[in-house]
Scaffold this motif. Sequence first.
Motif, mmCIF file in Angstrom:
data_model
loop_
_atom_site.group_PDB
_atom_site.id
_atom_site.type_symbol
_atom_site.label_atom_id
_atom_site.label_comp_id
_atom_site.label_asym_id
_atom_site.label_seq_id
_atom_site.Cartn_x
_atom_site.Cartn_y
_atom_site.Cartn_z
ATOM 1 N N THR A 109 0.837 -1.206 0.000
ATOM 2 C CA THR A 109 0.000 0.000 0.000
ATOM 3 C C THR A 109 0.870 1.253 0.000
ATOM 4 N N LEU A 110 1.930 1.215 -0.815
ATOM 5 C CA LEU A 110 2.874 2.335 -0.809
ATOM 6 C C LEU A 110 2.319 3.590 -1.484
ATOM 7 N N GLY A 111 1.240 3.480 -2.205
ATOM 8 C CA GLY A 111 0.680 4.652 -2.877
ATOM 9 C C GLY A 111 1.261 4.882 -4.252
ATOM 10 N N ILE A 112 1.525 3.788 -4.961
ATOM 11 C CA ILE A 112 2.039 3.866 -6.324
ATOM 12 C C ILE A 112 0.872 3.599 -7.281
ATOM 13 N N PRO A 113 0.721 4.323 -8.387
ATOM 14 C CA PRO A 113 1.583 5.360 -8.931
ATOM 15 C C PRO A 113 1.599 6.626 -8.072
ATOM 16 N N PHE A 114 2.677 7.381 -8.210
ATOM 17 C CA PHE A 114 2.808 8.613 -7.455
ATOM 18 C C PHE A 114 1.705 9.591 -7.851
ATOM 19 N N PRO A 115 1.169 10.349 -6.921
ATOM 20 C CA PRO A 115 0.071 11.278 -7.230
ATOM 21 C C PRO A 115 0.412 12.283 -8.329
ATOM 22 N N SER A 116 1.662 12.787 -8.336
ATOM 23 C CA SER A 116 2.033 13.780 -9.356
ATOM 24 C C SER A 116 2.015 13.162 -10.754
ATOM 25 N N VAL A 117 2.445 11.896 -10.850
ATOM 26 C CA VAL A 117 2.440 11.199 -12.137
ATOM 27 C C VAL A 117 1.008 10.907 -12.565
ATOM 28 N N ALA A 118 0.186 10.432 -11.621
ATOM 29 C CA ALA A 118 -1.205 10.121 -11.932
ATOM 30 C C ALA A 118 -1.955 11.363 -12.417
ATOM 31 N N LYS A 119 -1.663 12.499 -11.818
ATOM 32 C CA LYS A 119 -2.341 13.739 -12.210
ATOM 33 C C LYS A 119 -2.001 14.112 -13.656
ATOM 34 N N ARG A 120 -0.715 14.048 -14.000
ATOM 35 C CA ARG A 120 -0.291 14.452 -15.338
ATOM 36 C C ARG A 120 -0.603 13.401 -16.403
ATOM 37 N N ALA A 121 -0.932 12.194 -15.972
ATOM 38 C CA ALA A 121 -1.320 11.148 -16.917
ATOM 39 C C ALA A 121 -2.825 11.086 -17.112
ATOM 40 N N ASP A 122 -3.575 11.850 -16.314
ATOM 41 C CA ASP A 122 -5.028 11.871 -16.444
ATOM 42 C C ASP A 122 -5.433 12.317 -17.847
ATOM 43 N N GLU A 123 -6.420 11.657 -18.425
ATOM 44 C CA GLU A 123 -6.798 11.913 -19.809
ATOM 45 C C GLU A 123 -7.269 13.349 -20.015
ATOM 46 N N GLN A 124 -8.062 13.882 -19.105
ATOM 47 C CA GLN A 124 -8.537 15.258 -19.239
ATOM 48 C C GLN A 124 -7.389 16.258 -19.144
ATOM 49 N N TYR A 125 -6.467 16.005 -18.228
ATOM 50 C CA TYR A 125 -5.298 16.878 -18.096
ATOM 51 C C TYR A 125 -4.458 16.820 -19.368
ATOM 52 N N GLN A 126 -4.249 15.620 -19.879
ATOM 53 C CA GLN A 126 -3.449 15.447 -21.083
ATOM 54 C C GLN A 126 -4.078 16.173 -22.273
ATOM 55 N N ARG A 127 -5.378 16.025 -22.430
ATOM 56 C CA ARG A 127 -6.052 16.670 -23.568
ATOM 57 C C ARG A 127 -5.959 18.190 -23.464
ATOM 58 N N ARG A 128 -6.183 18.718 -22.278
ATOM 59 C CA ARG A 128 -6.111 20.174 -22.109
ATOM 60 C C ARG A 128 -4.707 20.697 -22.432
ATOM 61 N N GLU A 129 -3.685 19.998 -21.948
ATOM 62 C CA GLU A 129 -2.316 20.434 -22.212
ATOM 63 C C GLU A 129 -1.972 20.308 -23.693
ATOM 64 N N ARG A 130 -2.421 19.231 -24.333
ATOM 65 C CA ARG A 130 -2.168 19.074 -25.770
ATOM 66 C C ARG A 130 -2.772 20.222 -26.564
ATOM 67 N N LEU A 131 -3.994 20.604 -26.204
ATOM 68 C CA LEU A 131 -4.667 21.677 -26.939
ATOM 69 C C LEU A 131 -3.997 23.021 -26.694
#
Length: 427
Positions: free
Chosen positions: A370-392
């Motif tokens: 229960t170490l909390g992997i993936p790391f929260p910062s990685v999970a946030k930037r890999a989120d599909e909505q976040y990715q789409r917004r940044e791509r645009l």
Amino acid sequence: MVIYFYLLLLHGLLPLQLYSSNAYMMYHGAVNKASRKDKGILCFEQRASHRSFSEQEHVQNELSQKSVTITAPFYYPEAANDMSLLHNIYVQPCLSKEEAATCLSMARKHAQATGCWDQSTGRHTNYNTVDFEVEDSEDLSNYLNDIGFHNRITQQLSDAYDIDWSYITFLDLFCSNYEAKQKKRINDDNEQQQKSTTMDSLVMHRDGSLLSFSVVLSDPSVDFEGGGTTFDCLKDVSLSPQKYVELVESPPSSLFDKHTKDEDIVVRVCKQNGTIQPQKQGYCTLHSGKMLHGADVATKGNRCVLVGFMDVAPFVMDTGRLGEACKKWGRLDVMKRRHKFQEKKTRMPGSWTLRHSKFLPQKNMSHLPTLGIPFPSVAKRADEQYQRRERLIIEDWFLRGALLPPDQRDPTSMLFYEDDEDITVLE
């Protein structure tokens, strides 16, 4: 230097190469091959049409009809009003209905003889496309030359994006075929799609060229249903109503006719998935190839399109801007891969162990499931909505500054001296 250039040109000492407008892959810009020395002034040889004046005038009258401009919304927050012509997507007549039908007949004849539409050709490394190069079909290639297609489409791109036609060149010209998947009836209530080696759609991607176009050769009212070019920047966007455009919330249901009955409508735009569907045979869609786009699913019949990748001379572009955009898009891809790797490692037995067992009171306590992997910062930037917004945002930023202002485009900047001090021009 400029005076020396013109003196040499005047006396015929400068090997200025004129390029035929159907010489494909004849120019590779400094963006893709910056290490190459073959940079220079790019010119076209205007091909004379074999048609009579009356025939050309008839075609021009038929093509001088309805056209539509769709502007991509702004996502880059720091320059809300700094729009570029590259934000525009144009839907307009390119071939007459007769010309498009002739091209379609020749394309089908070539495909039937060679089997190139029976499975992916592997021409595009990263995408399994079903197509063939126009130059592989002698009949189609000659016909396009006879009707002056190359000059026609180059001039349309020149007018649309304010780039001199002599600075625009073909990188690739090919015919793609989208075939709806056939369904096999299992019983009265169930059907399943049969496996097929052809394609009915194309995933989202960016072209290798700054400008791209696609011409609908099939008749949307007869030959196919569905299809169209999907743009990521148009998904869930409310566009203002305009003449000749039918705006729909979602793709038409199979219960209704998928082709509009209104003869004045030239394009249908679907808000849900951002798909642009020309409703007239011979109409083309002009856009920047760097916009993230794909092909929507053809649900019935065969949809054949003539597709072209068009590059521009490096002195027309801010070449460093494309490199910076690609670097930013690449970072987003890396973050998705990292998140996927961390998720995979989390599910593996004995993963993410800490080598500090000697400090623990009991054995076998170094593994922390229960170490909390993936790391929260990685999970946030890999989120599909976040990715789409940044791509645009990156895409919007690129489109705003990709083209240099006309007064900053200097063809003489492409000249250079070799070791023997001769002036060389792109060959």
